[in-house]
Motif scaffolding. Structure first.
Motif, PDB file in Angstrom:
ATOM      1  N   TYR A 156      86.746  58.159  72.500  1.00 38.91           N
ATOM      2  CA  TYR A 156      87.141  57.608  71.205  1.00 38.91           C
ATOM      3  C   TYR A 156      87.565  56.163  71.431  1.00 38.91           C
ATOM      4  O   TYR A 156      88.212  55.845  72.437  1.00 38.91           O
ATOM      5  CB  TYR A 156      88.293  58.387  70.590  1.00 38.91           C
ATOM      6  N   VAL A 157      87.198  55.302  70.506  1.00 39.95           N
ATOM      7  CA  VAL A 157      87.604  53.904  70.555  1.00 39.95           C
ATOM      8  C   VAL A 157      88.653  53.703  69.460  1.00 39.95           C
ATOM      9  O   VAL A 157      88.373  53.869  68.268  1.00 39.95           O
ATOM     10  CB  VAL A 157      86.411  52.957  70.345  1.00 39.95           C
ATOM     11  N   LEU A 158      89.879  53.349  69.874  1.00 38.47           N
ATOM     12  CA  LEU A 158      91.016  53.244  68.964  1.00 38.47           C
ATOM     13  C   LEU A 158      91.307  51.791  68.630  1.00 38.47           C
ATOM     14  O   LEU A 158      91.368  50.938  69.520  1.00 38.47           O
ATOM     15  CB  LEU A 158      92.266  53.871  69.589  1.00 38.47           C
ATOM     16  N   SER A 159      91.519  51.512  67.344  1.00 36.96           N
ATOM     17  CA  SER A 159      91.890  50.171  66.897  1.00 36.96           C
ATOM     18  C   SER A 159      92.900  50.287  65.763  1.00 36.96           C
ATOM     19  O   SER A 159      92.726  51.101  64.839  1.00 36.96           O
ATOM     20  CB  SER A 159      90.666  49.391  66.411  1.00 36.96           C
ATOM     21  N   GLY A 160      93.949  49.470  65.841  1.00 34.41           N
ATOM     22  CA  GLY A 160      94.980  49.468  64.808  1.00 34.41           C
ATOM     23  C   GLY A 160      96.301  48.989  65.372  1.00 34.41           C
ATOM     24  O   GLY A 160      96.396  48.613  66.542  1.00 34.41           O
ATOM     25  N   THR A 161      97.321  48.986  64.535  1.00 32.40           N
ATOM     26  CA  THR A 161      98.661  48.547  64.946  1.00 32.40           C
ATOM     27  C   THR A 161      99.692  49.589  64.551  1.00 32.40           C
ATOM     28  O   THR A 161      99.694  50.077  63.415  1.00 32.40           O
ATOM     29  CB  THR A 161      99.023  47.203  64.288  1.00 32.40           C
ATOM     30  N   LYS A 162     100.569  49.922  65.486  1.00 28.95           N
ATOM     31  CA  LYS A 162     101.697  50.812  65.250  1.00 28.95           C
ATOM     32  C   LYS A 162     102.981  49.968  65.239  1.00 28.95           C
ATOM     33  O   LYS A 162     103.111  49.018  66.018  1.00 28.95           O
ATOM     34  CB  LYS A 162     101.775  51.881  66.332  1.00 28.95           C
ATOM     35  N   ARG A 163     103.909  50.327  64.387  1.00 26.09           N
ATOM     36  CA  ARG A 163     105.099  49.483  64.174  1.00 26.09           C
ATOM     37  C   ARG A 163     106.396  50.248  64.436  1.00 26.09           C
ATOM     38  O   ARG A 163     106.486  51.451  64.224  1.00 26.09           O
ATOM     39  CB  ARG A 163     105.080  48.947  62.740  1.00 26.09           C
ATOM     40  N   PHE A 164     107.412  49.511  64.908  1.00 22.73           N
ATOM     41  CA  PHE A 164     108.767  50.043  65.151  1.00 22.73           C
ATOM     42  C   PHE A 164     108.725  51.249  66.104  1.00 22.73           C
ATOM     43  O   PHE A 164     109.416  52.255  65.879  1.00 22.73           O
ATOM     44  CB  PHE A 164     109.452  50.473  63.842  1.00 22.73           C
ATOM     45  N   ILE A 165     107.951  51.168  67.165  1.00 25.07           N
ATOM     46  CA  ILE A 165     107.764  52.325  68.046  1.00 25.07           C
ATOM     47  C   ILE A 165     108.873  52.371  69.099  1.00 25.07           C
ATOM     48  O   ILE A 165     108.954  51.510  69.984  1.00 25.07           O
ATOM     49  CB  ILE A 165     106.372  52.284  68.711  1.00 25.07           C
ATOM     50  N   THR A 166     109.716  53.381  68.968  1.00 24.33           N
ATOM     51  CA  THR A 166     110.860  53.536  69.867  1.00 24.33           C
ATOM     52  C   THR A 166     110.393  53.759  71.298  1.00 24.33           C
ATOM     53  O   THR A 166     109.506  54.564  71.559  1.00 24.33           O
ATOM     54  CB  THR A 166     111.727  54.721  69.418  1.00 24.33           C
ATOM     55  N   ASN A 167     111.002  53.028  72.206  1.00 21.17           N
ATOM     56  CA  ASN A 167     110.745  53.102  73.656  1.00 21.17           C
ATOM     57  C   ASN A 167     109.363  52.591  74.049  1.00 21.17           C
ATOM     58  O   ASN A 167     108.947  52.777  75.204  1.00 21.17           O
ATOM     59  CB  ASN A 167     110.948  54.525  74.197  1.00 21.17           C
TER      60      ASN A 167
END
Length: 389
Positions: A151-162
């Motif tokens: 799988y090719v993953l693209s995107g942004t995750k926000r406020f990710i703890t640790n």
């Protein structure tokens, strides 16, 4: 899954000593440096705190939900940064793998998580998908080439703890269509090409905790990185994880309320106005009484729901338990905000000063009403279940 009573009592006593002897004395250092000392992290690993909720067969301690809540309560009585170091390993970072992962995934990942050698983070929230988690936009495109299925993953995750500490992520991405059924949960190593971190977030409180964006630019992960090996189950996995996380946060909030109440009582005994301790004034006593009553109610809710959680079939969602977990999370996190506010009021001008412990807790607890689902999301969950039932 639970530790026997005698062993748990010994563990809880050792956690209480550790908090009193090591963590509380280090609170000022964490506030000043915005960092948990490495020697304390090493001690946490040695005590097994990174594997509290992971079964013994995978190298953890194997606490029940009720037992985990009792430990979380104690950890709430000191700076929340200490618990945050291992909180994602105990909860949202590992529980999806434990509940829905394949046996191979469990045996590969969980022992390293339990020892603290691997920090796991939970990457669900996005810039445009917070409370509405089902609308996330991070994509996972399946490709087949000479090296196999990926799988090719693209995107942004926000406020990710640790995230700055993490060696891997439990990460949600859309692999098919719209809505919850198109979301899959992946185990994504932090060192893969194309994965990068944003700058550390500057927050209102909880100094010493670490959060930032996680950016995925054409990150290739093997198809067998999907938790459980089945696409489209990621949203269900996330919801299972959040039930347990909400109870953990409920207990944590009660522990903070207990600490703030103790600080307030001590100040009310020592601070003198009009020739006598302010604790002799009935309006001060009324604020202390309100805080004690609300703490008692919240802790009773958390304990009751934790027992119900332990009684349901493992790994299954019980709508009634989920509703009660939302009740506990909503009440306890709102409650600790009121207790912290009264603590500042009881301290008067001193309560507004940065060096005062209640001022720090006042800022720190504000986040508890936001993560693991905001208060308003808990209200929606509770209301929907009442109508459905």
């Amino acid at each position: 899954m639970a530790l026997d009573h005698e062993s748990f009592d010994l563990l809880l006593a050792s956690v209480q000593r550790f908090i009193a002897d090591r963590l509380v004395p280090a609170e000022d250092e964490v506030e000043t440096r915005d960092e948990v000392p490495s020697d304390i992290v090493d001690d946490m690993k040695a005590m097994g705190l990174f594997g509290l909720s992971i079964p013994e067969e995978y190298g953890g301690i194997g606490l029940s939900m009720a037992q985990e809540c009792a430990v979380a309560y104690e950890l709430g009585r000191t700076s929340l940064a200490f618990r945050s170091v291992f909180g994602t390993n105990v909860g949202i970072g590992s529980q999806g793998i434990l509940m829905d992962g394949t046996e191979a995934q469990k045996r590969e990942i969980l022992p390293r998580v339990a020892s603290g050698d691997l920090i796991m983070s939970f990457a669900l929230t996005e810039p445009d998908a917070g409370s509405d988690a089902a609308s996330l936009k991070t994509r996972g495109q399946r490709v087949q080439d000479e090296s196999g299925s990926h799988y090719v993953l693209s995107g942004t995750k926000r406020f990710i703890t640790n995230a700055p500490r993490a060696g891997a992520f439990t990460l949600m991405a859309r692999t098919d269509g719209d809505g919850p059924s198109g979301i899959s949960a992946f185990i994504v190593s932090a060192d893969l090409p194309g994965l990068s971190l944003g700058k550390p977030d500057k927050k209102m409180g909880q100094r010493g905790t670490k959060t930032c964006d996680v950016i995925l630019d054409q990150v290739r992960v093997p198809a067998d990185s999907i938790i459980g090996g089945v696409p489209g189950q990621g949203f269900k996995t996330a919801m299972k994880v959040l039930d347990r996380g909400r109870l953990h946060v409920s207990a944590l909030a009660c522990g903070v309320a207990q600490r703030v109440l103790e600080e307030s009582i001590a100040y009310a005994r020592d601070r003198r106005q009009f020739g006598r301790p302010i604790g002799e004034f009935q309006l001060i006593q009324a604020m202390l009484a309100d805080s004690q009553a609300e703490l008692y109610a919240g802790w009773s809710m958390a304990q009751d729901c934790a027992r119900r959680y332990d009684a349901k079939p493992a790994g299954q969602i019980d709508p009634d338990v989920s509703m009660r977990a939302s009740c506990a999370k909503m009440f306890c996190t709102e409650m600790v905000g009121r207790v912290a506010d009264r603590g500042v009021q009881i301290h008067g001008g001193a309560g507004y000063m940065n060096e005062t412990k209640v001022e720090r807790f006042y800022r720190d607890v504000r986040l508890l009403r936001l993560y693991e689902g905001t208060t308003q999301i808990q209200q929606i969950i509770i209301g929907r279940e009442l109508i459905r039932a």
